[in-house]
Write an enzyme that holds these catalytic residues in place. Structure first.
Site, PDB file in Angstrom:
ATOM      1  N   ASP A 129       0.850  -1.199   0.000  1.00  0.00           N
ATOM      2  CA  ASP A 129       0.000   0.000   0.000  1.00  0.00           C
ATOM      3  C   ASP A 129       0.885   1.249   0.000  1.00  0.00           C
ATOM      4  OD1 ASP A 129      -2.225   1.597   0.061  1.00  0.00           O
ATOM      5  OD2 ASP A 129      -2.724   1.212   2.163  1.00  0.00           O
TER       6      ASP A 129
ATOM      7  N   ARG B 284       0.206   8.978   1.154  1.00  0.00           N
ATOM      8  CA  ARG B 284      -0.517   9.010   2.444  1.00  0.00           C
ATOM      9  C   ARG B 284       0.131   8.078   3.463  1.00  0.00           C
ATOM     10  NH1 ARG B 284      -3.370   6.389  -1.264  1.00  0.00           N
ATOM     11  NH2 ARG B 284      -3.494   4.140  -0.981  1.00  0.00           N
ATOM     12  N   ASN B 285       0.916   7.128   2.993  1.00  0.00           N
ATOM     13  CA  ASN B 285       1.582   6.187   3.894  1.00  0.00           C
ATOM     14  C   ASN B 285       3.079   6.453   4.048  1.00  0.00           C
ATOM     15  OD1 ASN B 285      -0.648   4.776   4.746  1.00  0.00           O
ATOM     16  ND2 ASN B 285      -0.642   3.442   2.959  1.00  0.00           N
TER      17      ASN B 285
ATOM     18  N   ASP C 111       3.221   2.077   7.680  1.00  0.00           N
ATOM     19  CA  ASP C 111       2.124   1.125   7.403  1.00  0.00           C
ATOM     20  C   ASP C 111       2.521  -0.049   6.524  1.00  0.00           C
ATOM     21  OD1 ASP C 111       0.536   2.613   8.982  1.00  0.00           O
ATOM     22  OD2 ASP C 111      -0.734   3.430   7.405  1.00  0.00           O
TER      23      ASP C 111
HETATM   24  P1  ATP Z   1      -5.674   4.773   5.543  1.00  0.00           P
HETATM   25  O1  ATP Z   1      -5.193   4.115   6.795  1.00  0.00           O
HETATM   26  O2  ATP Z   1      -7.124   4.840   5.462  1.00  0.00           O
HETATM   27  O3  ATP Z   1      -4.979   4.265   4.316  1.00  0.00           O
HETATM   28  P2  ATP Z   1      -4.072   6.997   6.251  1.00  0.00           P
HETATM   29  O4  ATP Z   1      -2.825   6.216   5.990  1.00  0.00           O
HETATM   30  O5  ATP Z   1      -4.084   8.445   5.881  1.00  0.00           O
HETATM   31  O6  ATP Z   1      -5.312   6.299   5.581  1.00  0.00           O
HETATM   32  P3  ATP Z   1      -3.670   6.672   9.061  1.00  0.00           P
HETATM   33  O7  ATP Z   1      -2.451   5.845   8.848  1.00  0.00           O
HETATM   34  O8  ATP Z   1      -4.654   6.181  10.050  1.00  0.00           O
HETATM   35  O9  ATP Z   1      -4.485   6.901   7.767  1.00  0.00           O
HETATM   36  O10 ATP Z   1      -3.183   8.134   9.458  1.00  0.00           O
HETATM   37  C1  ATP Z   1      -4.077   9.224   9.531  1.00  0.00           C
HETATM   38  C2  ATP Z   1      -3.280  10.505   9.673  1.00  0.00           C
HETATM   39  O11 ATP Z   1      -2.651  10.538  10.955  1.00  0.00           O
HETATM   40  C3  ATP Z   1      -2.159  10.637   8.675  1.00  0.00           C
HETATM   41  O12 ATP Z   1      -2.620  11.225   7.499  1.00  0.00           O
HETATM   42  C4  ATP Z   1      -1.157  11.534   9.411  1.00  0.00           C
HETATM   43  O13 ATP Z   1      -1.487  12.874   9.246  1.00  0.00           O
HETATM   44  C5  ATP Z   1      -1.366  11.143  10.853  1.00  0.00           C
HETATM   45  N1  ATP Z   1      -0.350  10.185  11.312  1.00  0.00           N
HETATM   46  C6  ATP Z   1      -0.367   8.839  11.169  1.00  0.00           C
HETATM   47  N2  ATP Z   1       0.715   8.266  11.715  1.00  0.00           N
HETATM   48  C7  ATP Z   1       1.461   9.279  12.226  1.00  0.00           C
HETATM   49  C8  ATP Z   1       2.737   9.343  12.911  1.00  0.00           C
HETATM   50  N3  ATP Z   1       3.452   8.251  13.192  1.00  0.00           N
HETATM   51  N4  ATP Z   1       3.201  10.562  13.258  1.00  0.00           N
HETATM   52  C9  ATP Z   1       2.494  11.671  12.961  1.00  0.00           C
HETATM   53  N5  ATP Z   1       1.307  11.674  12.332  1.00  0.00           N
HETATM   54  C10 ATP Z   1       0.786  10.504  11.961  1.00  0.00           C
END
Ligand code: ATP
Length: 524
Positions: free
Chosen positions: A374, A378-379, A392
């Site tokens: 993935d 966004r990841n 992720d």
């Molecule tokens: P999905 O999981 O649906 O593919 P995503 O990857 O955007 O979407 P999450 O991984 O749940 O969703 O993260 C959501 C948001 O939280 C991210 O867009 C980011 O802004 C923030 N975030 C996630 N992990 C971290 C981290 N380790 N440090 C700082 N911010 C984070």
């Protein structure tokens, strides 16, 4: 079949493949900090070991040793648990037991914890009298990073560092700040191992070279001043000595402070562990995954350590919601970071550098036979100074398995069709080469400041047109060479796509300035 059904069928096959491809369980993936000892410390024998920790608790007695193993602190460290030792940069510590690998039992010889014993993160110290202990030695710093660091606030005229030379392995470079510009000099080595900038004066050690040019410029643009200020301390391996193995932690030790964002599986918070340590906490919607499946995958993810991969610190899986505790990245996701900036501060060189960092993290996964599944902006998460880390990895597989229905209901919303290679969509064939395809899309996101790929097309149109040879056109202001890399990633036959190793060096090569870009100290 109508569009709805075809999409659903594609999606089902997409999900099915997340149950395949077991990653490697290779343990040999630690990235060790190279240590070059110039001279062995010959300090006096240690006195009878003190058996009290910083809080007076008994700690294991170290084995008897003939010669103390003395280290110097490279960064400040503030104790996170009662068993840790706090120390400041420059403090000396005696390592008493290094058997745990990442966290050592040590005794502070100087500083705020003098004569106390406790655990210290091994990557925060270097052997005393070794080159790694020198405040000006920044071995793994790239030329561009050296410039950024020296130009950062807090450095004065003459600030300098010595780093490994990118273009010629085994050679060193000296980077110096002079009137708001950074100059670079090659440090050459003679057959007798003496170092020199200009052949007229050679030095048996780097330290002596630095001392000499700190007294007079003698051909350099400026006399060497203070060593470049160090940026953030590195991540420790795990949260503490205790959590390295016992990484199922008590959820009471986690405080959720501020919501950072939300994905389709739950919310992400900035959190505080043990009232001491900033972390990110991913809370998973109840029922979004099977705890056992997750733990199995997480065991593997935990071992995947690389400076360009988000480190998984700990988990709370005993009750719902499951918490996944990782390192905190100040600037959130790369997608948001790019969209916010829209080119205001990020230059093409920054964009390429960020892509190179992602390629570096992915090259490590490639080496471990691990598939991300993935990869998208966004990841990828962003820290200070555009530092990017892949996040992720491996999670997609666990999520998908248990969430067919959830995904079906959310048809079209989050399904990463636009990032997924055709053979993965059509034949459930997920490999590192399908990750390479996704990397090409990520590169497109980077070069368009977070624009949605195939902006005028629906997911279904993408699925239909890719097999007919359709590919996105070159984004405006994107150098042709970068577009060529994207197109290589989108080759129909996955074997024709580059490896991440190749992608990494191709992207890093953009900065590989030729030797003539070094300054010449021989101006006599
Ligand atoms: P999905 O999981 O649906 O593919 P995503 O990857 O955007 O979407 P999450 O991984 O749940 O969703 O993260 C959501 C948001 O939280 C991210 O867009 C980011 O802004 C923030 N975030 C996630 N992990 C971290 C981290 N380790 N440090 C700082 N911010 C984070």
């Amino acid at each position: 079949m109508d569009i709805q059904k075809r999409f659903s069928a594609c999606w089902q096959s997409f999900l099915a493949c997340f149950r395949k491809s077991e990653p490697s369980t290779d343990e040999s993936n630690r990235v060790e900090k190279p240590v070059t000892v110039i001279e062995n410390p010959r300090a006096k024998l240690s006195s009878e070991p003190d058996t009290s920790s910083a809080t007076g608790r008994p700690l294991p007695r170290p084995p008897l040793r003939a010669e103390p193993d003395i280290y110097i602190a490279l960064y400040d460290y503030s104790a996170r648990t009662e068993q840790d030792l706090s120390f400041n940069t420059g403090d000396t510590l005696e390592a008493l037991d290094k058997s745990a690998g990442d966290w050592w039992l040590a005794k502070a010889l100087t500083g705020i914890s003098a004569s106390k014993r406790g655990y210290i993160p091994a990557n925060y110290v270097a052997p005393v009298e070794s080159i790694d202990a020198e405040p000006w030695y920044f071995p793994d710093t790239k030329r561009l990073d050296a410039e950024k660091m020296l130009l950062a606030e807090g450095n004065q005229q003459g600030a300098f560092l010595i780093r490994n030379c990118e273009s010629q392995s085994g050679e060193l470079s000296l980077s110096v700040l002079d009137n708001g510009k950074v100059k670079h000099y090659k440090l050459k080595v003679l057959d007798n191992s003496h170092y020199y900038v200009s052949k007229t004066r050679t030095f048996p050690t780097l330290k002596e070279l630095v001392q000499y040019y700190s007294r007079q410029a003698d051909g350099l643009c400026v006399r060497l001043g203070e060593p470049c200020r160090k940026m953030e301390a590195p991540q420790t391996y795990g949260l503490s000595y205790n959590t390295v193995d016992q990484w199922e932690i008590d959820r009471k030790s986690i405080k959720l402070l501020k919501k950072l964002g939300a994905g389709q599986f739950g919310e992400v918070f900035q959190g505080l562990w043990n009232d001491t340590t900033a972390v990110a906490v991913k809370t998973l919607k109840p029922g979004s995954m099977d705890a056992e499946d997750f733990l199995r995958e997480a065991q593997i993810m935990k071992r995947l350590r690389h400076p360009k991969l988000i480190q998984l610190y700990a988990v709370c899986t005993m009750e719902e919601p499951i918490y996944i505790i990782t390192e905190l990245m100040k600037n959130g996701s790369l997608q948001e970071y790019l969209q916010k900036d829209k080119g205001a501060t990020l230059k093409t060189s920054d964009q390429i550098e960020m892509a190179a960092q992602v390629a570096s993290g992915m090259a490590f996964l490639e080496l471990q036979n691990y598939i991300h599944r993935d990869l998208a902006a966004r990841n990828v998460l962003v820290g200070e100074n555009n530092i990017c880390k892949v996040a992720d990895f491996g999670l997609a597989r666990v999520f998908m398995k248990e969430n067919d229905n959830v995904y079906e209901a959310k048809e079209g919303a989050k399904f990463p069709v636009k990032w997924t290679a055709p053979e993965a969509i059509h034949d459930n064939k997920f490999t590192i080469k399908s990750d390479v395809w996704s990397f090409g899309i990520l590169l497109y996101e980077i070069m368009t400041f977070g624009q949605m790929p195939y902006p005028t097309m629906t997911n279904f149109q993408v699925i239909q047109r890719l097999p007919q040879g359709y590919r996105m056109t070159c984004p405006s202001n994107c150098p042709k060479v970068l577009y060529d890399i994207m197109m290589d990633c989108w080759k129909e036959n996955e074997q024709d796509r580059p490896t991440f190793e190749t992608l990494q060096w191709k992207l890093e090569d953009f900065f590989d300035l030729d030797v003539s870009s070094y300054d010449d100290a021989a101006r006599y």
